[in-house]
Scaffold this motif. Structure first.
Motif, PDB file in Angstrom:
ATOM      1  N   GLY A  30       0.798  -1.222   0.000  1.00 53.96           N
ATOM      2  CA  GLY A  30       0.000   0.000   0.000  1.00 53.96           C
ATOM      3  C   GLY A  30       0.831   1.272   0.000  1.00 53.96           C
ATOM      4  N   GLU A  31       2.158   1.147   0.238  1.00 53.18           N
ATOM      5  CA  GLU A  31       2.995   2.355   0.268  1.00 53.18           C
ATOM      6  C   GLU A  31       3.725   2.548  -1.056  1.00 53.18           C
ATOM      7  N   ILE A  32       3.961   3.818  -1.399  1.00 54.44           N
ATOM      8  CA  ILE A  32       4.798   4.125  -2.562  1.00 54.44           C
ATOM      9  C   ILE A  32       6.088   4.768  -2.067  1.00 54.44           C
ATOM     10  N   HIS A  33       7.216   4.163  -2.453  1.00 53.45           N
ATOM     11  CA  HIS A  33       8.530   4.694  -2.096  1.00 53.45           C
ATOM     12  C   HIS A  33       9.257   5.078  -3.379  1.00 53.45           C
ATOM     13  N   ALA A  34       9.967   6.199  -3.344  1.00 54.16           N
ATOM     14  CA  ALA A  34      10.824   6.575  -4.468  1.00 54.16           C
ATOM     15  C   ALA A  34      12.267   6.393  -4.033  1.00 54.16           C
ATOM     16  N   LEU A  35      13.087   5.874  -4.939  1.00 50.49           N
ATOM     17  CA  LEU A  35      14.522   5.770  -4.669  1.00 50.49           C
ATOM     18  C   LEU A  35      15.242   6.648  -5.681  1.00 50.49           C
ATOM     19  N   PRO A 200      -4.092  -0.354  -1.901  1.00 51.44           N
ATOM     20  CA  PRO A 200      -3.766  -0.927  -0.595  1.00 51.44           C
ATOM     21  C   PRO A 200      -3.065  -2.291  -0.670  1.00 51.44           C
ATOM     22  N   ASP A 201      -3.178  -2.999  -1.811  1.00 47.99           N
ATOM     23  CA  ASP A 201      -2.600  -4.344  -1.888  1.00 47.99           C
ATOM     24  C   ASP A 201      -1.201  -4.379  -2.468  1.00 47.99           C
ATOM     25  N   MET A 202      -0.677  -3.215  -2.880  1.00 46.95           N
ATOM     26  CA  MET A 202       0.643  -3.246  -3.513  1.00 46.95           C
ATOM     27  C   MET A 202       1.578  -2.212  -2.877  1.00 46.95           C
ATOM     28  N   GLY A 203       2.785  -2.669  -2.588  1.00 46.46           N
ATOM     29  CA  GLY A 203       3.840  -1.745  -2.179  1.00 46.46           C
ATOM     30  C   GLY A 203       4.711  -1.497  -3.393  1.00 46.46           C
ATOM     31  N   VAL A 204       5.120  -0.241  -3.622  1.00 43.00           N
ATOM     32  CA  VAL A 204       5.857   0.079  -4.840  1.00 43.00           C
ATOM     33  C   VAL A 204       7.164   0.791  -4.498  1.00 43.00           C
ATOM     34  N   LEU A 205       8.228   0.367  -5.176  1.00 39.64           N
ATOM     35  CA  LEU A 205       9.496   1.099  -5.103  1.00 39.64           C
ATOM     36  C   LEU A 205       9.799   1.586  -6.515  1.00 39.64           C
ATOM     37  N   ILE A 206       9.756   2.903  -6.694  1.00 41.42           N
ATOM     38  CA  ILE A 206      10.021   3.478  -8.021  1.00 41.42           C
ATOM     39  C   ILE A 206      11.410   4.097  -8.017  1.00 41.42           C
ATOM     40  N   ILE A 207      12.254   3.611  -8.915  1.00 44.17           N
ATOM     41  CA  ILE A 207      13.595   4.188  -9.062  1.00 44.17           C
ATOM     42  C   ILE A 207      13.547   5.104 -10.276  1.00 44.17           C
ATOM     43  N   PRO A 219       5.094   9.737  -3.836  1.00 43.80           N
ATOM     44  CA  PRO A 219       5.626   8.791  -2.859  1.00 43.80           C
ATOM     45  C   PRO A 219       5.400   9.286  -1.429  1.00 43.80           C
ATOM     46  N   GLN A 220       5.080   8.361  -0.544  1.00 41.66           N
ATOM     47  CA  GLN A 220       5.021   8.733   0.889  1.00 41.66           C
ATOM     48  C   GLN A 220       6.437   8.860   1.431  1.00 41.66           C
ATOM     49  N   TYR A 221       7.359   8.114   0.796  1.00 44.56           N
ATOM     50  CA  TYR A 221       8.750   8.130   1.242  1.00 44.56           C
ATOM     51  C   TYR A 221       9.668   8.312   0.041  1.00 44.56           C
ATOM     52  N   THR A 222      10.670   9.171   0.206  1.00 42.29           N
ATOM     53  CA  THR A 222      11.711   9.317  -0.811  1.00 42.29           C
ATOM     54  C   THR A 222      13.039   8.974  -0.148  1.00 42.29           C
ATOM     55  N   HIS A 223      13.750   7.993  -0.714  1.00 47.67           N
ATOM     56  CA  HIS A 223      15.056   7.615  -0.172  1.00 47.67           C
ATOM     57  C   HIS A 223      16.135   8.111  -1.128  1.00 47.67           C
ATOM     58  N   GLY A 228      26.275   3.708  -2.256  1.00 44.97           N
ATOM     59  CA  GLY A 228      25.847   2.369  -1.843  1.00 44.97           C
ATOM     60  C   GLY A 228      25.098   2.295  -0.530  1.00 44.97           C
ATOM     61  N   ARG A 229      24.684   3.447   0.023  1.00 41.77           N
ATOM     62  CA  ARG A 229      23.768   3.392   1.175  1.00 41.77           C
ATOM     63  C   ARG A 229      22.695   4.469   1.066  1.00 41.77           C
ATOM     64  N   ILE A 230      21.662   4.279   1.857  1.00 43.20           N
ATOM     65  CA  ILE A 230      20.595   5.283   1.900  1.00 43.20           C
ATOM     66  C   ILE A 230      21.056   6.341   2.904  1.00 43.20           C
ATOM     67  N   VAL A 231      21.273   7.551   2.413  1.00 42.04           N
ATOM     68  CA  VAL A 231      21.795   8.581   3.319  1.00 42.04           C
ATOM     69  C   VAL A 231      20.696   9.472   3.893  1.00 42.04           C
ATOM     70  N   GLU A 232      19.566   9.590   3.167  1.00 36.52           N
ATOM     71  CA  GLU A 232      18.460  10.391   3.705  1.00 36.52           C
ATOM     72  C   GLU A 232      17.138   9.803   3.261  1.00 36.52           C
ATOM     73  N   THR A 233      16.130   9.945   4.100  1.00 37.27           N
ATOM     74  CA  THR A 233      14.763   9.543   3.739  1.00 37.27           C
ATOM     75  C   THR A 233      13.828  10.684   4.104  1.00 37.27           C
ATOM     76  N   GLY A 234      12.966  11.043   3.159  1.00 39.41           N
ATOM     77  CA  GLY A 234      11.999  12.116   3.418  1.00 39.41           C
ATOM     78  C   GLY A 234      10.687  11.792   2.750  1.00 39.41           C
ATOM     79  N   ASP A 235       9.900  12.822   2.439  1.00 34.20           N
ATOM     80  CA  ASP A 235       8.608  12.587   1.777  1.00 34.20           C
ATOM     81  C   ASP A 235       8.674  13.081   0.324  1.00 34.20           C
TER      82      ASP A 235
END
Ligand SMILES: Nc1ncnc2c1ncn2[C@@H]1O[C@H](COP(=O)(O)OP(=O)(O)OP(=O)(O)O)[C@@H](O)[C@H]1O
Ligand SMILES: [Mg+2]
Length: 270
Positions: A30-35, A200-207, A219-223, A228-235
């Motif tokens: 159910g969440e959308i994350h951007a990388l 609600p049934d799918m979690g998404v990671l969009i690069i 996205p609810q979250y932007t990483h 080679g690491r996640i240095v910040e996470t926001g909205d």
């Protein structure tokens, strides 16, 4: 209870070179994350490691779906656990039509014990299902009769990706969308398709760096990945800021990761 994709302290090497240096991320259904992140930061490496690509060796840490460690599982078994990975460069399989390919893919996921040549979803049922999904996505039924990826335009490759997702209904979808080579038709297909399919049934990671994709699918979250690491996470604001201002401030705030990233960029341009 919604499902959880949990990436913990993930270290990945390619040809014995460490690329990912301890990635942590939790994605719920159910969440959308951007990388996001500059070139060479390891975004595609994370996508390939999630897919179980054999060249990407997990040297430490884990990938779990609802507490089950999938790090040792073959790509097919990961698909059965509800993971879907759209590849940057899809393969051409001569003589196989879109509809046949998807029929096999969903049969594998839904009947895990089936043997080759048996246990395929019955044709009549399958036709009905694929027609309904294509109708919802406003796709031309003729598309299902095309040969897989053979001479596909950017937009058609994306139609394939979205149709596969609509039929497989994964719990978690990872889309690695390159900036280069995506024409405006392709960007529209992914933006609109994803907006229709996510819920609600799918979690998404969009690069992606595409503003349009994230506008349609905020996205609810932007990483932010760097070295080679996640240095910040926001909205979604953070994604906007990076589009507008680039990564200079991020590099300044994380000098160690920035130094690792510079080494990776130089290695990539040799
Ligand atoms: N198959 C490979 N062989 C050798 N090096 C690789 C391989 N795949 C990735 N790398 C290296 O890993 C680093 C991270 O690459 P990756 O493709 O994950 O970056 P990215 O964040 O996706 O970049 P981009 O924004 O350009 O798509 C780079 O230094 C790259 O050269
Ligand atoms: Mg990449």
């Amino acid at each position: 209870m919604s499902s959880l994709l949990k990436i913990s302290d993930l270290h990945v090497s390619v040809a014995d070179t460490p690329i990912l240096r301890g990635v942590n991320m939790e994605i719920r259904q159910g969440e959308i994350h951007a990388l996001m992140g500059p070139n060479g930061s390891g975004k595609s490496t994370l996508a390939y490691a999630l897919a179980g690509h054999p060249h990407y060796a997990v040297t430490d840490g884990s990938i779990e779906v609802d507490g089950v460690n999938v790090t040792e599982l073959a790509p097919d078994d990961r698909a059965r656990m509800g993971l879907f990975l759209a590849f940057q460069y899809p393969v051409v399989i001569p003589g196989v039509k879109v509809a046949d390919f998807i029929r096999h893919a969903i049969s594998n996921v839904r009947n895990p014990d089936r043997k080759e040549g048996e246990g395929l979803i019955p044709m009549r049922e399958y036709r009905k299902e694929i027609r309904a999904r294509m109708d919802e996505l406003n796709m031309d039924p003729e598309f299902a009769r095309r040969y897989l990826n053979d001479g596909f335009s950017g937009g058609e490759k994306k139609r394939m990706e979205i149709l596969q997702m609509a039929m497989l209904r994964p719990k978690f979808a990872v889309l690695d969308e390159t900036d280069s080579g995506l024409d405006s038709d392709a960007v529209r297909v992914v933006s609109e398709g994803l907006a229709k399919l996510s819920g609600p049934d799918m979690g998404v990671l969009i690069i992606t760096h595409h503003e349009r994709l994230l506008e349609f699918n905020p996205p609810q979250y932007t990483h932010v990945m760097l070295g080679g690491r996640i240095v910040e996470t926001g909205d979604a604001e953070l994604a906007h800021d990076l589009h507008a201002n680039g990564y200079a401030a991020i590099r300044e705030r994380h000098p160690d990761a920035a130094a690792d990233n510079t080494i990776a960029e130089e290695a990539a341009t040799v």
